[in-house]
Structure formats: structure tokens, C-alpha cells
Design a protein around this motif. Structure first.
Motif, PDB file in Angstrom:
ATOM      1  N   MET A 114      -8.844 -24.421  14.010  1.00  6.03           N
ATOM      2  CA  MET A 114      -8.553 -22.952  13.865  1.00  6.03           C
ATOM      3  C   MET A 114     -10.206 -22.215  14.859  1.00  6.03           C
ATOM      4  O   MET A 114     -10.262 -21.229  15.532  1.00  6.03           O
ATOM      5  CB  MET A 114      -7.950 -22.349  12.828  1.00  6.03           C
ATOM      6  N   VAL A 115     -10.672 -22.294  13.824  1.00  9.82           N
ATOM      7  CA  VAL A 115     -12.498 -21.388  13.933  1.00  9.82           C
ATOM      8  C   VAL A 115     -12.631 -22.817  14.992  1.00  9.82           C
ATOM      9  O   VAL A 115     -13.817 -21.933  16.161  1.00  9.82           O
ATOM     10  CB  VAL A 115     -12.931 -21.648  12.677  1.00  9.82           C
ATOM     11  N   GLY A 116     -12.106 -23.438  15.501  1.00  9.90           N
ATOM     12  CA  GLY A 116     -13.467 -24.306  16.377  1.00  9.90           C
ATOM     13  C   GLY A 116     -12.827 -24.057  17.735  1.00  9.90           C
ATOM     14  O   GLY A 116     -13.183 -24.361  18.687  1.00  9.90           O
ATOM     15  N   ASP A 117     -11.825 -23.453  17.398  1.00 10.15           N
ATOM     16  CA  ASP A 117     -11.062 -22.844  19.169  1.00 10.15           C
ATOM     17  C   ASP A 117     -12.074 -21.116  19.294  1.00 10.15           C
ATOM     18  O   ASP A 117     -12.019 -21.736  20.338  1.00 10.15           O
ATOM     19  CB  ASP A 117      -9.801 -22.211  18.917  1.00 10.15           C
ATOM     20  N   TRP A 118     -12.639 -20.628  18.453  1.00  7.02           N
ATOM     21  CA  TRP A 118     -13.100 -20.068  18.502  1.00  7.02           C
ATOM     22  C   TRP A 118     -14.816 -20.320  18.878  1.00  7.02           C
ATOM     23  O   TRP A 118     -15.418 -20.405  19.424  1.00  7.02           O
ATOM     24  CB  TRP A 118     -13.922 -19.050  17.636  1.00  7.02           C
ATOM     25  N   ILE A 119     -14.822 -21.690  18.086  1.00  6.94           N
ATOM     26  CA  ILE A 119     -16.651 -22.144  18.405  1.00  6.94           C
ATOM     27  C   ILE A 119     -16.710 -23.119  19.876  1.00  6.94           C
ATOM     28  O   ILE A 119     -17.269 -22.729  20.345  1.00  6.94           O
ATOM     29  CB  ILE A 119     -16.804 -22.943  17.567  1.00  6.94           C
ATOM     30  N   GLU A 120     -15.351 -23.312  20.784  1.00  3.44           N
ATOM     31  CA  GLU A 120     -15.728 -24.017  21.629  1.00  3.44           C
ATOM     32  C   GLU A 120     -16.219 -22.874  23.028  1.00  3.44           C
ATOM     33  O   GLU A 120     -16.440 -22.978  24.236  1.00  3.44           O
ATOM     34  CB  GLU A 120     -13.658 -23.651  22.121  1.00  3.44           C
ATOM     35  N   GLU A 121     -15.871 -21.338  22.582  1.00  7.66           N
ATOM     36  CA  GLU A 121     -16.500 -21.057  23.242  1.00  7.66           C
ATOM     37  C   GLU A 121     -17.578 -20.748  23.456  1.00  7.66           C
ATOM     38  O   GLU A 121     -18.848 -20.426  24.345  1.00  7.66           O
ATOM     39  CB  GLU A 121     -16.594 -18.930  22.586  1.00  7.66           C
TER      40      GLU A 121
ATOM     41  N   ASN B 265     -11.866 -11.574  13.943  1.00 14.17           N
ATOM     42  CA  ASN B 265     -11.540 -12.503  14.198  1.00 14.17           C
ATOM     43  C   ASN B 265     -10.440 -12.956  14.278  1.00 14.17           C
ATOM     44  O   ASN B 265      -9.142 -13.077  13.315  1.00 14.17           O
ATOM     45  CB  ASN B 265     -12.306 -13.705  14.525  1.00 14.17           C
ATOM     46  N   LEU B 266      -9.029 -13.066  15.431  1.00 10.44           N
ATOM     47  CA  LEU B 266      -7.871 -12.929  15.397  1.00 10.44           C
ATOM     48  C   LEU B 266      -7.695 -14.643  16.148  1.00 10.44           C
ATOM     49  O   LEU B 266      -7.891 -14.915  17.127  1.00 10.44           O
ATOM     50  CB  LEU B 266      -6.634 -12.594  15.774  1.00 10.44           C
ATOM     51  N   TRP B 267      -6.449 -15.530  15.933  1.00 13.78           N
ATOM     52  CA  TRP B 267      -6.383 -17.169  16.003  1.00 13.78           C
ATOM     53  C   TRP B 267      -4.693 -17.196  16.184  1.00 13.78           C
ATOM     54  O   TRP B 267      -4.478 -16.615  14.469  1.00 13.78           O
ATOM     55  CB  TRP B 267      -7.038 -18.082  15.618  1.00 13.78           C
ATOM     56  N   THR B 268      -4.026 -17.547  16.679  1.00  9.90           N
ATOM     57  CA  THR B 268      -2.576 -18.604  15.992  1.00  9.90           C
ATOM     58  C   THR B 268      -2.126 -19.364  17.787  1.00  9.90           C
ATOM     59  O   THR B 268      -2.846 -19.658  18.036  1.00  9.90           O
ATOM     60  CB  THR B 268      -1.806 -17.277  16.993  1.00  9.90           C
ATOM     61  N   GLY B 269      -1.778 -19.876  16.841  1.00 11.83           N
ATOM     62  CA  GLY B 269      -0.995 -21.484  17.084  1.00 11.83           C
ATOM     63  C   GLY B 269       0.413 -21.857  17.047  1.00 11.83           C
ATOM     64  O   GLY B 269       1.082 -21.142  15.665  1.00 11.83           O
TER      65      GLY B 269
ATOM     66  N   GLY C 225     -17.018 -13.267  22.751  1.00 13.45           N
ATOM     67  CA  GLY C 225     -16.832 -12.585  21.598  1.00 13.45           C
ATOM     68  C   GLY C 225     -16.547 -13.125  20.446  1.00 13.45           C
ATOM     69  O   GLY C 225     -17.115 -12.977  19.088  1.00 13.45           O
ATOM     70  N   HIS C 226     -15.704 -13.627  19.563  1.00 12.60           N
ATOM     71  CA  HIS C 226     -15.333 -14.473  18.662  1.00 12.60           C
ATOM     72  C   HIS C 226     -16.306 -15.252  18.513  1.00 12.60           C
ATOM     73  O   HIS C 226     -16.719 -15.931  17.003  1.00 12.60           O
ATOM     74  CB  HIS C 226     -13.659 -15.611  18.923  1.00 12.60           C
ATOM     75  N   TYR C 227     -17.099 -16.377  18.945  1.00 14.53           N
ATOM     76  CA  TYR C 227     -18.353 -17.031  18.354  1.00 14.53           C
ATOM     77  C   TYR C 227     -19.616 -16.008  18.684  1.00 14.53           C
ATOM     78  O   TYR C 227     -19.820 -16.255  17.429  1.00 14.53           O
ATOM     79  CB  TYR C 227     -18.740 -18.032  20.142  1.00 14.53           C
ATOM     80  N   THR C 228     -20.058 -14.796  19.025  1.00 13.35           N
ATOM     81  CA  THR C 228     -20.977 -14.272  19.040  1.00 13.35           C
ATOM     82  C   THR C 228     -20.426 -13.627  17.640  1.00 13.35           C
ATOM     83  O   THR C 228     -21.382 -13.382  16.457  1.00 13.35           O
ATOM     84  CB  THR C 228     -21.301 -13.261  19.554  1.00 13.35           C
ATOM     85  N   GLN C 229     -19.122 -13.210  17.440  1.00 19.19           N
ATOM     86  CA  GLN C 229     -19.357 -12.971  15.821  1.00 19.19           C
ATOM     87  C   GLN C 229     -19.935 -14.293  14.883  1.00 19.19           C
ATOM     88  O   GLN C 229     -19.817 -13.369  13.349  1.00 19.19           O
ATOM     89  CB  GLN C 229     -17.446 -11.972  15.127  1.00 19.19           C
TER      90      GLN C 229
ATOM     91  N   ALA D  82     -16.411 -24.465   7.834  1.00 26.14           N
ATOM     92  CA  ALA D  82     -16.101 -24.137   9.657  1.00 26.14           C
ATOM     93  C   ALA D  82     -17.371 -23.248  10.060  1.00 26.14           C
ATOM     94  O   ALA D  82     -17.883 -23.360  10.968  1.00 26.14           O
ATOM     95  CB  ALA D  82     -15.351 -24.028   9.796  1.00 26.14           C
ATOM     96  N   HIS D  83     -17.127 -21.908   9.569  1.00 29.21           N
ATOM     97  CA  HIS D  83     -17.749 -20.704   9.785  1.00 29.21           C
ATOM     98  C   HIS D  83     -19.195 -21.289   9.880  1.00 29.21           C
ATOM     99  O   HIS D  83     -20.686 -21.428  10.619  1.00 29.21           O
ATOM    100  CB  HIS D  83     -17.873 -19.844   9.045  1.00 29.21           C
ATOM    101  N   ASN D  84     -19.930 -22.288   8.471  1.00 26.64           N
ATOM    102  CA  ASN D  84     -20.991 -21.817   7.956  1.00 26.64           C
ATOM    103  C   ASN D  84     -22.277 -22.876   8.868  1.00 26.64           C
ATOM    104  O   ASN D  84     -23.122 -23.270   9.087  1.00 26.64           O
ATOM    105  CB  ASN D  84     -21.383 -22.292   6.879  1.00 26.64           C
TER     106      ASN D  84
END
Length: 141
Positions: free
Chosen positions: A71-78, A56-60, A100-104, A8-10
Motif C-alpha cells: 500500500m505505502v509502496g504504491d505512494w512511494i512509486e511516485e 493519503n488514501l489508497w485502495t485496492g 503528492g502522496h510521495y511528498t507527504q 514503510a514510511h520511515n
């Protein structure tokens, strides 16, 4: 789980033109320790201890199981608020924390990632650690 988190990151790094990340078991262990502490205490905050890595932190919550891609998709939405530039001037909102999550995730100088998911009741928590860290003032993601 690890392969899917890394993929998901790559996938997003490929889209952004950044080199792929390599999975780090050491970073995963760090992330797991922090994720367990958060899930055990009910807190949700970045690790205040100096560890020298990005995070990066995420919770649901709720009755559903979130996938690594969710999970990673929520960061990518940024990405919707991201604008290329020199950090911290990288957000259409004027607030770098909006991206900030996205840029990381896409930070070209970051080479390694390790993540861990912890669950308690109806909560899932994802913690990822990145080395070298991103989001450095005066540099481009």
C-alpha cells in the motif's frame, strides 16, 4: 500492522534524508473514522472537513490481500516523477498531484502519522493522516 505501516514510511524517509515519523494514536483514530466512512459508502475522496492534517488514501481490489508495504509502496512509486524543488513545482510531469502522496511521506516538517486499514468484500482501503501536514505552497518537501 501499525508497526509495518510506520516502518514503510520511515524507510523511505531515511532514503530521502527526512527524520523518522512517530506513530500517533489520535491520527490513527481520525484516519479510521474516515476510512470506515469511505468503505461503508463506497466513496473514495479526501475528507472535506477541516481537520488540519495531511492525508493519503489508497485502495485496492481483487482476490489478494495487500500488505502495508504494498500500500505505502504504491505512494512511494511516485518518486519516479518527483523532482526536488519548492512545492508545488516538484513533479517532472508539471502536475504536483502526480507526486503528492510521495511528498507527504517525505515532508521533513511532518513529525507524526496515524493510519488505518478497512476491508469490505474484496476491497482494502488505507487512510493515513499526517501532522503537521505537508504539501504546503512555497516550501520544500
Amino acid at each position: 500492522m501499525e508497526a509495518r505501516l510506520l516502518d514503510a514510511h520511515n524507510a523511505e524517509r531515511r532514503r530521502a534524508g527526512a527524520p523518522p515519523l512517530i506513530w500517533s494514536d489520535a491520527l490513527e483514530a481520525e484516519a479510521r473514522d474516515w476510512a470506515r466512512e469511505l468503505i461503508d459508502t463506497g466513496r473514495f475522496a479526501h475528507d472535506p472537513r477541516p481537520h488540519g492534517h495531511g492525508e493519503n488514501l489508497w485502495t485496492g481490489w481483487g482476490g489478494r490481500v495487500f500488505t502495508p508495504e504494498d500500500m505505502v509502496g504504491d505512494w512511494i512509486e511516485e518518486r519516479a516523477d518527483y523532482r526536488p524543488g519548492v512545492f508545488p513545482d516538484v513533479s517532472r510531469t508539471g502536475d504536483w498531484t502526480a507526486v503528492g502522496h510521495y511528498t507527504q511521506i517525505i515532508w521533513a516538517g511532518t513529525t507524526h502519522v496515524g493510519c488505518a486499514v478497512e476491508t469490505r468484500g474484496d476491497q482494502q482501503l488505507l487512510a493515513c493522516r499526517y501532522a503537521p501536514p505537508g504539501n504546503i505552497d512555497g516550501r520544500r518537501p
